[in-house]
Design a protein around this motif. Structure first.
Motif, short mmCIF file in Angstrom:
data_model
loop_
_atom_site.label_atom_id
_atom_site.label_comp_id
_atom_site.label_asym_id
_atom_site.label_seq_id
_atom_site.Cartn_x
_atom_site.Cartn_y
_atom_site.Cartn_z
N GLN A 33 0.84 -1.18 0.00
CA GLN A 33 0.00 0.00 0.00
C GLN A 33 0.89 1.24 0.00
O GLN A 33 2.03 1.19 0.47
N TYR A 35 0.94 5.43 0.96
CA TYR A 35 0.30 6.49 1.74
C TYR A 35 1.06 7.80 1.51
O TYR A 35 2.26 7.80 1.26
N HIS A 42 -1.59 13.33 9.00
CA HIS A 42 -1.50 11.90 9.23
C HIS A 42 -1.45 11.18 7.88
O HIS A 42 -1.84 11.76 6.86
N PRO A 43 -0.99 9.94 7.85
CA PRO A 43 -0.93 9.22 6.57
C PRO A 43 -2.32 9.02 5.97
O PRO A 43 -3.27 8.66 6.67
N PHE A 88 4.94 7.11 1.78
CA PHE A 88 5.32 5.85 2.43
C PHE A 88 4.76 4.67 1.66
O PHE A 88 3.59 4.69 1.26
N LEU A 103 0.72 -3.56 9.04
CA LEU A 103 1.54 -3.03 7.97
C LEU A 103 2.96 -2.76 8.46
O LEU A 103 3.15 -2.30 9.59
N PHE A 105 5.91 -0.34 7.47
CA PHE A 105 6.12 0.86 6.68
C PHE A 105 7.58 0.99 6.26
O PHE A 105 8.50 0.67 7.03
N GLY A 106 7.77 1.49 5.05
CA GLY A 106 9.09 1.91 4.64
C GLY A 106 9.45 3.22 5.33
O GLY A 106 8.62 3.81 6.03
N GLN A 107 10.68 3.66 5.13
CA GLN A 107 11.17 4.85 5.84
C GLN A 107 10.55 6.13 5.31
O GLN A 107 10.60 7.16 5.98
N PHE B 33 -5.07 -0.67 15.55
CA PHE B 33 -3.63 -0.72 15.78
C PHE B 33 -3.16 0.62 16.35
O PHE B 33 -3.77 1.65 16.12
N TYR B 35 0.36 2.97 16.38
CA TYR B 35 1.68 3.18 15.80
C TYR B 35 2.36 4.35 16.51
O TYR B 35 1.71 5.24 17.07
N GLN B 37 5.30 7.34 15.62
CA GLN B 37 6.10 7.99 14.58
C GLN B 37 7.00 9.02 15.23
O GLN B 37 6.54 10.08 15.65
N GLN B 41 10.55 10.47 11.21
CA GLN B 41 10.77 9.04 10.95
C GLN B 41 9.52 8.37 10.40
O GLN B 41 8.48 9.00 10.21
N SER B 42 9.66 7.07 10.18
CA SER B 42 8.54 6.29 9.66
C SER B 42 7.62 5.86 10.80
O SER B 42 7.84 6.20 11.96
N LEU B 43 6.62 5.10 10.46
CA LEU B 43 5.66 4.59 11.44
C LEU B 43 6.12 3.21 11.90
O LEU B 43 6.43 2.34 11.08
N LEU B 45 4.83 -0.02 14.27
CA LEU B 45 3.68 -0.61 14.93
C LEU B 45 4.03 -0.96 16.37
O LEU B 45 5.02 -1.65 16.63
N GLU B 58 4.31 -5.76 19.49
CA GLU B 58 5.43 -6.01 18.58
C GLU B 58 6.73 -6.03 19.38
O GLU B 58 6.80 -5.57 20.53
N LEU B 92 -0.25 7.27 16.70
CA LEU B 92 -1.35 7.20 15.74
C LEU B 92 -2.18 5.94 15.95
O LEU B 92 -1.64 4.83 16.07
N ALA B 105 -5.62 0.96 5.47
CA ALA B 105 -5.68 1.44 6.84
C ALA B 105 -6.13 2.89 6.86
O ALA B 105 -5.78 3.68 6.00
N PHE B 107 -6.22 6.26 9.39
CA PHE B 107 -5.48 6.77 10.53
C PHE B 107 -6.23 7.90 11.21
O PHE B 107 -6.89 8.72 10.55
N GLY B 108 -6.08 7.95 12.52
CA GLY B 108 -6.50 9.13 13.26
C GLY B 108 -5.53 10.26 13.00
O GLY B 108 -4.51 10.10 12.34
N GLN B 109 -5.88 11.43 13.54
CA GLN B 109 -5.08 12.62 13.29
C GLN B 109 -3.74 12.59 14.01
O GLN B 109 -2.85 13.37 13.71
N ARG B 112 0.44 14.31 19.28
CA ARG B 112 1.84 14.74 19.35
C ARG B 112 2.22 14.92 20.82
O ARG B 112 1.71 15.81 21.49
#
Lengths: 115, 116
Positions: A33, A35, A42-43, A88, A103, A105-107, B33, B35, B37, B41-43, B45, B58, B92, B105, B107-109, B112
């Motif tokens: 997927q 995003y 947000h994504p 992403f 999922l 995620f990539g960086q 789920f 997450y 972030q 950076q990335s997300l 889980l 995880e 998130l 998926a 996502f919520g807002q 922070r």
């Protein structure tokens, strides 16, 4: 565990230039997927690819899923300032039937577009 | 699709305290789920919130640090306990519908969190 690598980390383009980001998974995916996350946001889901070799288009965006279902790319033609954000990829692996919705995620690739 | 309300949107907390984040969905969802972030950076889980049972965490995340509740199919909370500056991140909530095998998926807002 499953890893998804994404390159490049950053991409700066002039408006009108093309942009491509690439993802590679360490394992075969059930689907991949894409995003988009705007700065401070947000994504937001863009698309899902399921089939080996699948290609999907959304206006100026072209998404590809590799034959081995381990890599994918997003290509944007003639970028616009509205394309700014982080893109992403996210891989899903449903092997065993216990991981639906999870999922990896990539960086992410941060795209900036100069007008 | 789903509309997700996540609260608070942001908070500044003292180290050693805890913050509880709420995630409310406008429809019943199968999968929820959480997450994290970290800045730029990335997300990653944290866990899958299971309705009526303990969350599935995880690697690298434990229940004592990130207790999760999910009392029904539309609501979940994540608590970040014993806060330290390293916990400063965006958290998130995410949901998906297991109506078919391959679903996107939502996502919520995001929340922070800044720990001082």
């Amino acid at each position: 565990g499953q890893q998804v690598m994404q390159i490049p980390q950053y991409q700066h383009v002039q408006e009108g230039e093309d942009f491509t980001t690439y993802c590679n998974s360490s394992t075969t995916l059930s689907n991949i997927q894409w995003y988009k996350q705007r700065p401070g946001g947000h994504p937001v889901f863009l698309i899902q690819l399921v089939k080996s070799g699948e290609v999907k288009k959304q206006k100026r965006l072209t998404f590809q899923f590799g034959e081995a279902k381990k890599n994918s790319s997003l290509h944007i033609t003639a970028t616009q300032t509205t394309d700014v954000g982080t893109y992403f990829c996210a891989g899903a692996n449903h092997a065993g039937g216990t991981s639906y919705g999870k999922l990896t995620f990539g960086q992410g690739t941060i795209l900036t577009v100069h007008p | 699709s789903a509309v997700i309300s996540q609260k608070p949107s942001r908070d500044i907390c003292q180290r050693g305290t805890s913050l509880t984040i709420q995630c409310q969905v406008d429809s019943q969802v199968t999968m929820m789920f959480w997450y994290r972030q970290q800045p730029g950076q990335s997300l990653t889980l944290i866990a899958t919130a299971n309705q009526g049972s303990e969350a599935t965490y995880e690697s690298g995340f434990v229940i004592d640090k990130f207790p999760i509740s999910r009392p029904n199919l539309t609501f979940s909370t994540l608590t970040v306990s014993n806060l330290s500056p390293e916990d400063s991140s965006i958290y998130l909530c995410s949901v998906s519908f297991r109506l078919r095998a391959n679903t996107e998926a939502f996502f919520g807002q995001g929340t922070r969190l800044t720990v001082v």
